[in-house]
Design a protein around this motif. Structure first.
Motif, PDB file in Angstrom:
ATOM      1  N   ALA A 479       0.869  -1.187   0.000  1.00  0.00           N
ATOM      2  CA  ALA A 479       0.000   0.000   0.000  1.00  0.00           C
ATOM      3  C   ALA A 479       0.898   1.226   0.000  1.00  0.00           C
ATOM      4  N   GLN A 485      -5.412   3.777  -0.762  1.00  0.00           N
ATOM      5  CA  GLN A 485      -4.498   2.741  -1.227  1.00  0.00           C
ATOM      6  C   GLN A 485      -4.378   1.607  -0.211  1.00  0.00           C
ATOM      7  N   THR A 486      -4.356   1.958   1.072  1.00  0.00           N
ATOM      8  CA  THR A 486      -4.293   0.929   2.118  1.00  0.00           C
ATOM      9  C   THR A 486      -5.565   0.098   2.116  1.00  0.00           C
ATOM     10  N   ALA A 531      -0.569  -1.132  -4.702  1.00  0.00           N
ATOM     11  CA  ALA A 531      -1.732  -0.242  -4.752  1.00  0.00           C
ATOM     12  C   ALA A 531      -1.189   1.176  -4.687  1.00  0.00           C
ATOM     13  N   GLY A 532      -1.103   1.808  -5.856  1.00  0.00           N
ATOM     14  CA  GLY A 532      -0.428   3.098  -5.942  1.00  0.00           C
ATOM     15  C   GLY A 532      -1.301   4.200  -6.493  1.00  0.00           C
ATOM     16  N   ARG A 533      -0.731   4.943  -7.451  1.00  0.00           N
ATOM     17  CA  ARG A 533      -1.364   6.186  -7.918  1.00  0.00           C
ATOM     18  C   ARG A 533      -2.693   5.967  -8.622  1.00  0.00           C
ATOM     19  N   SER A 535      -5.017   3.728  -7.719  1.00  0.00           N
ATOM     20  CA  SER A 535      -5.904   2.952  -6.849  1.00  0.00           C
ATOM     21  C   SER A 535      -7.357   3.383  -6.968  1.00  0.00           C
ATOM     22  N   LEU A 540      -3.946  -1.790 -10.286  1.00  0.00           N
ATOM     23  CA  LEU A 540      -2.769  -2.145  -9.504  1.00  0.00           C
ATOM     24  C   LEU A 540      -1.578  -2.372 -10.434  1.00  0.00           C
TER      25      LEU A 540
END
Length: 566
Positions: A479, A485-486, A531-533, A535, A540
């Motif tokens: 995350a 994202q988390t 899980a980044g920008r 999300s 992913l």
């Protein structure tokens, strides 16, 4: 449903820098990635991630041992002195054996291996040929008091090992069990993803006939093996043999004494006479169980003391000291020659073949002799291949120049024969009602050494890179930091776990994305899912840890891709 490992709750502490005392790659990375922790010299604590890798290797070993009919037992690590005294190994192991006494003064040792105890167990439990053959094995902690524990978990004072033993009444049955173990080991090491070689070995103190090692090539390896580029020959250097045919020595002149002051070494002698070292004969004095023995090799070669020790096992081989020359006027230090030696056993390398002529010591200070011919001027009591093998030495099978490489021993199989059965009188009633002596095989795999070998072979500049079979998880979900994202990372982790995948998710708060990405590569799980920008779009990034390939996928696509690998 598999369990999700949340790094916010996982006991793990990664390090940016290598430990100050670390010399090898596995030592550096296993500590930095939080797999193990040093407790004392040669003694290691396996932390949660390390324990998972260790257990995954154990599982593979157990499955393949069960597949050949092995029955798992667990023997004590604390062993009575009497069992090892009966086999002679209480003294043979010397300082390597941990010894202790209980409060009543009874003496014990911590088991480095268990041939004696397994033999006694079978003697107690099996009385008839009808109960054989049988294969017993255990996966247990072993102990050896190494003088210089090094290379992390590769050479420790305690270590995890699988040792198995086969029992049969015939040599044919022993050969069959040996073949079963050999095939099982091939399957084990292939499943673990190890690059390995099967090489010929010598049995040494273990006794028996056939013996092979399974070696994992790695710069940190403590074993050296040879490999022939032209045929399938491969062997531990201690098992390489050289055969030299006798030559016609009739053309050599008589022995001639040479004045050679201040030339006690091969280098000074060759320089003084202006000859290559290969024309000289080096005579190394050793003690074998206290008796002085001379070992002759060509002057340009070195004596492999380990090889010599294996040939002469279980006898103890050690170099002579200055005190050993006292009272021995026939032994002139630096000027020993085989001609005229009295009361000294003479062992020679096969290159010192009958008919070959040499420049060697004249058994008097400051003097050497030339035209000293093997078989004419001195006799060899025993020929043993005892030189250090060098790159380019001829292959014993086809004659092509051999290549040398370093490797980690990960397995060893022996046909022990009746050595331990004789010691403990292990007999069963045969078909004719008469006692039959049982024959044995011994087969070991270094389980904790396999962890180190895999780390050495598969790591890259970023960290560990485990094969999926042994990795602590199938997927490492990261995350990147924000709440959305988390939330997505935890959701996809639960879905992957529900699909049967082992998942580690980095949900740590207050840890930067850069640190999380660095830790993911250091820890070395095969798949990294970020899980980044993107999300918010449900997208992913899937990264293959080994190849570095990246791909953007929807959640459903990522789950489908990862579960398809299972």
């Amino acid at each position: 449903m598999a369990q999700v490992q949340r790094m916010s709750r996982l006991m793990i502490k990664t390090l940016r820098d290598d430990p100050a005392d670390a010399e090898t790659l596995n030592h550096k990375l296993l500590v930095r990635a939080g797999y193990v922790r040093r407790t004392a010299a040669g003694i290691w604590t396996w932390l949660p991630l390390g324990k998972k890798v260790l257990e995954n290797i154990t599982r593979v070993v157990r499955e393949e041992m069960d597949a050949i009919g092995g029955q798992e037992v667990l023997l004590p690590a604390l062993l009575p002195k009497e069992s090892y005294e009966a086999s002679g190994r209480y003294d043979e192991y010397g300082a390597l054996l941990f010894r202790l006494k209980d409060r009543k003064g009874a003496e014990y040792c911590l088991g480095p291996t268990h041939e004696e105890i397994f033999t006694q167990v079978v003697k107690d439990q099996i009385t008839s040929y009808k109960d054989l053959p049988v294969i017993l094995y255990q996966i247990q902690t072993k102990y050896r008091d190494e003088a210089r524990p090094r290379a992390g978990v590769l050479r420790g004072r305690e270590f995890q090992m699988k040792d198995s033993y086969s029992f049969d009444t015939t040599d044919e049955g022993l050969a069959e069990a040996y073949g079963q173990h050999r095939s099982a080991y091939i399957r084990i090491f292939e499943r673990l993803g190890l690059d390995y070689r099967i090489v010929s070995a010598i049995s040494g103190a273990m006794g028996g006939s056939a013996s092979e090692e399974f070696l994992a090539p790695a710069p940190a390896g403590e074993d050296t093996f040879v490999d022939c580029p032209a045929c399938d020959y491969a062997a531990n250097t201690e098992a390489v043999t050289f055969e030299a045919a006798p030559v016609d020595g009739a053309g050599h002149g008589p022995v001639e004494e040479l004045d050679t002051p201040d030339t006690p070494t091969i280098e000074t002698l060759a320089a003084h006479l202006g000859v290559p070292a290969s024309q000289t004969l080096k005579n190394l004095l050793v003690k074998v169980d206290g008796e002085i023995v001379a070992v002759g090799v060509p002057g340009d070669r070195e004596v492999d003391l380990g090889k010599l020790g294996e040939h002469l096992a279980p006898a103890v081989v050690e170099l002579v000291t200055a005190e050993d020359f006292e009272g021995r006027p026939d032994l002139v230090r630096g000027y020993v020659g085989p001609q005229g030696l009295e009361k000294v056993r003479y062992i020679a390398d096969p290159r010192v073949a009958p008919g070959t002529a040499w420049i060697t010591g004249a058994n008097k200070a400051g003097a050497h002799a030339k035209n000293v011919v093997a078989g004419r001027d001195f006799e060899v009591d025993e020929y043993l291949d005892v030189v250090v093998v060098e790159e380019g030495d001829p292959c014993p099978r086809c004659g092509t120049g051999l290549k040398l490489d370093r490797a980690i021993e990960i397995g060893h199989i022996f046909q022990l024969g009746r050595k331990y059965a004789d010691t403990f009188q292990l007999d069963v009633l045969g078909q004719n009602g008469k006692p039959v002596r049982v024959t044995m095989g011994s087969y070991g795999i270094g389980v904790s050494r396999a962890v180190a070998a895999l780390a050495e072979q598969t790591a890259d500049e970023h960290g560990l890179c485990w094969p999926r079979e042994v990795a602590p998880a199938d997927v490492h979900v990261v995350a990147a930091g924000k709440a959305l994202q988390t939330e997505l990372a935890l959701d996809v982790s639960d879905r992957l776990a529900a699909a049967g995948l082992r998942v580690m998710v980095d949900d740590r708060a207050g840890v930067s994305p850069g640190v999380k990405f660095t830790d993911a590569e250091l820890i070395g799980v095969p798949n990294i899912l970020v899980a980044g920008r993107r999300s918010a779009e449900g997208v992913l990034e899937l990264k293959d840890r080994r190849t570095g390939e990246r791909e953007e996928l929807t959640v459903d696509e990522a789950i489908a891709r990862l579960t398809a690998q299972d």
